[in-house]
Design a protein around this motif. Structure first.
Motif, PDB file in Angstrom:
ATOM      1  N   THR A  81      -1.574  -1.442 -12.905  1.00 52.68           N
ATOM      2  CA  THR A  81      -0.982  -2.696 -12.458  1.00 52.68           C
ATOM      3  C   THR A  81      -1.882  -3.855 -12.865  1.00 52.68           C
ATOM      4  O   THR A  81      -3.096  -3.679 -13.035  1.00 52.68           O
ATOM      5  N   ASP A  82      -1.293  -5.023 -13.004  1.00 50.03           N
ATOM      6  CA  ASP A  82      -2.055  -6.240 -13.292  1.00 50.03           C
ATOM      7  C   ASP A  82      -2.413  -7.000 -12.026  1.00 50.03           C
ATOM      8  O   ASP A  82      -3.040  -8.065 -12.095  1.00 50.03           O
ATOM      9  N   GLN A  83      -2.041  -6.488 -10.880  1.00 52.41           N
ATOM     10  CA  GLN A  83      -2.319  -7.178  -9.630  1.00 52.41           C
ATOM     11  C   GLN A  83      -3.818  -7.176  -9.323  1.00 52.41           C
ATOM     12  O   GLN A  83      -4.543  -6.247  -9.691  1.00 52.41           O
ATOM     13  N   ARG A  84      -4.271  -8.203  -8.620  1.00 51.01           N
ATOM     14  CA  ARG A  84      -5.657  -8.253  -8.148  1.00 51.01           C
ATOM     15  C   ARG A  84      -5.802  -7.300  -6.980  1.00 51.01           C
ATOM     16  O   ARG A  84      -4.950  -7.230  -6.087  1.00 51.01           O
ATOM     17  N   ASP A  85      -6.916  -6.566  -6.967  1.00 53.48           N
ATOM     18  CA  ASP A  85      -7.082  -5.518  -5.960  1.00 53.48           C
ATOM     19  C   ASP A  85      -7.107  -6.064  -4.533  1.00 53.48           C
ATOM     20  O   ASP A  85      -6.537  -5.464  -3.616  1.00 53.48           O
ATOM     21  N   LEU A  86      -7.726  -7.234  -4.324  1.00 51.06           N
ATOM     22  CA  LEU A  86      -7.819  -7.775  -2.970  1.00 51.06           C
ATOM     23  C   LEU A  86      -6.440  -8.178  -2.442  1.00 51.06           C
ATOM     24  O   LEU A  86      -6.133  -7.973  -1.264  1.00 51.06           O
TER      25      LEU A  86
END
Length: 395
Positions: free
Chosen positions: A335-340
């Motif tokens: 995924t390209d989402q930020r982990d936080l």
């Protein structure tokens, strides 16, 4: 307004309190975040503490007073016996030239070590993904963490470590079994690192807080057991994990005797002495012995397998290198989402908490650390069910 330390402002913000606040705001959340075990200390610990407190209340005894900066003799004797038996580290003769120092947890041991061996702008090699408090301690000391990547399976890359060593390098840090990966380094790999440190005239700091948490036939290996390792090896141990004593803040370090005076100066300034009541608790725990720890830890293998089985349902969306120790799994998500942001959504929408992988070093992709030590057979299914359901919707 008076100035705040720029050095401290640049140190990363610990994420455990941040995620903990989200959990507190959403009652019923199952936490797969903080690294704790689900079981309490041995009963002998509470009996010993109660007896000591009662005796001291009547006689104004030693738990109300300062002790020696290195720890009380009976605890040091118990640690020495454990090191010889479980770690094959020779500390039973003055000619061994090693010193044991009791600390308020192995985090304090690491800070002691860095301050004792390094000056401002010196370098300490960390293997990524690393334990975030190690990186923070190096920065706080005014030193520079030099981050070396491990392999795709989170194993050591000796050539990369060797290439990272410069004239300013003072130590290489290994954590095995590892936090946040659960990776266990082989005897051969740790021996190679220790010998490299000997050759280059630097220290090998070996963090062994999870020494009993090994689920493969590989077993745990202490580099300080190697011949010729004494002058350059610093070993860190803790009772927080295996004995279920995180809140007691008690651990110990084994250092070359040449470092003892420096470490005692540092510890006397920060702590004066390890808390007396915690030392009594630690002595009682060690008297029960490592077999007690192994009995508590034996079911963790089944819990780990359950975690991996749940994650397998995500298929190609999730990559999971096999964790053979500790109680962590570090997963990489497609995924390209930020982990936080992903962590926050998992707490608020699906009632499950994990830790963002970025707090353990800047690695490619989105990674999450799952801590399963606080789970038992009942809660692991519910917690992992929520996590996998959330990730299947969000990733």
């Amino acid at each position: 307004m008076p100035r705040i330390s720029r050095r401290i402002e640049l140190v990363q913000e610990p994420m455990i309190p941040v995620v903990g606040q989200w959990v507190a705001q959403h009652p019923g959340t199952i936490s797969l975040g903080q690294g704790i075990v689900h079981y309490p200390p041995p009963e002998e610990v509470m009996r010993a503490v109660a007896a000591a407190a009662g005796a001291d209340h009547a006689a104004n005894g030693r738990i109300h007073r300062y002790g020696l900066v290195r720890g009380v003799d009976e605890l040091l004797h118990a640690i020495r016996a454990k090191l010889i038996c479980d770690n094959k580290i020779c500390v039973d003769h003055p000619d061994d030239h090693r010193s044991i120092i009791v600390t308020a947890g192995s985090n304090m041991g690491f800070v002691n070590a860095v301050l004792a061996i390094a000056d401002i702008d010196d370098e300490i090699v960390l293997l990524s993904p690393y334990y975030f408090n190690h990186e923070m301690a190096i920065e706080i000391a005014g030193c520079r963490p030099v981050v070396v990547a491990t392999t795709d399976d989170y194993q050591l890359d000796l050539s990369a470590i060797e290439s990272a060593i410069t004239d300013r390098t003072r130590a290489v840090v290994t954590v095995s079994p590892g936090n946040p990966t659960g990776a266990v380094f082989s005897r051969e790999a740790l021996t190679a690192v220790n010998q490299l440190c000997q050759l280059r005239g630097i220290y090998h700091i070996s963090d062994e807080a999870y020494e009993y948490f090994v689920y493969s036939d590989r077993g745990h290996f202490s580099p300080a057991s190697l011949p010729h390792s004494v002058p350059h090896t610093i070993s860190l141990f803790s009772l927080s994990k295996a004995y279920g004593m995180a809140g007691w803040r008690i651990g110990y370090m084994v250092v070359p005797s040449a470092l003892e005076h420096s470490v005692k100066k540092i510890q006397d300034t920060n702590l004066v002495c390890p808390p007396m009541i915690s030392q009594i608790a630690a002595h009682a725990a060690l008297s029960v012995g490592g077999d007690w720890c192994r009995q508590q830890i034996a079911p963790f293998r089944t819990v780990r397998d359950c975690v991996l089985e749940h994650l397998a349902a995500l298929g190609d969306r999730c990559r999971v290198p096999q964790p053979d120790g500790a109680f962590y799994v570090l997963v990489q998500l497609d995924t390209d989402q930020r982990d936080l942001e992903l962590v926050e959504r998992l707490v608020k929408q699906y009632g499950v908490a994990v830790m963002p992988g970025s707090m353990f070093g800047k690695t490619p992709g989105c990674r999450l650390r799952i801590a399963y030590g606080a789970l038992n057979d009942t809660t692991v299914t519910e917690g992992m069910g929520r996590l996998v359901h959330g990730l299947s919707q969000l990733v």
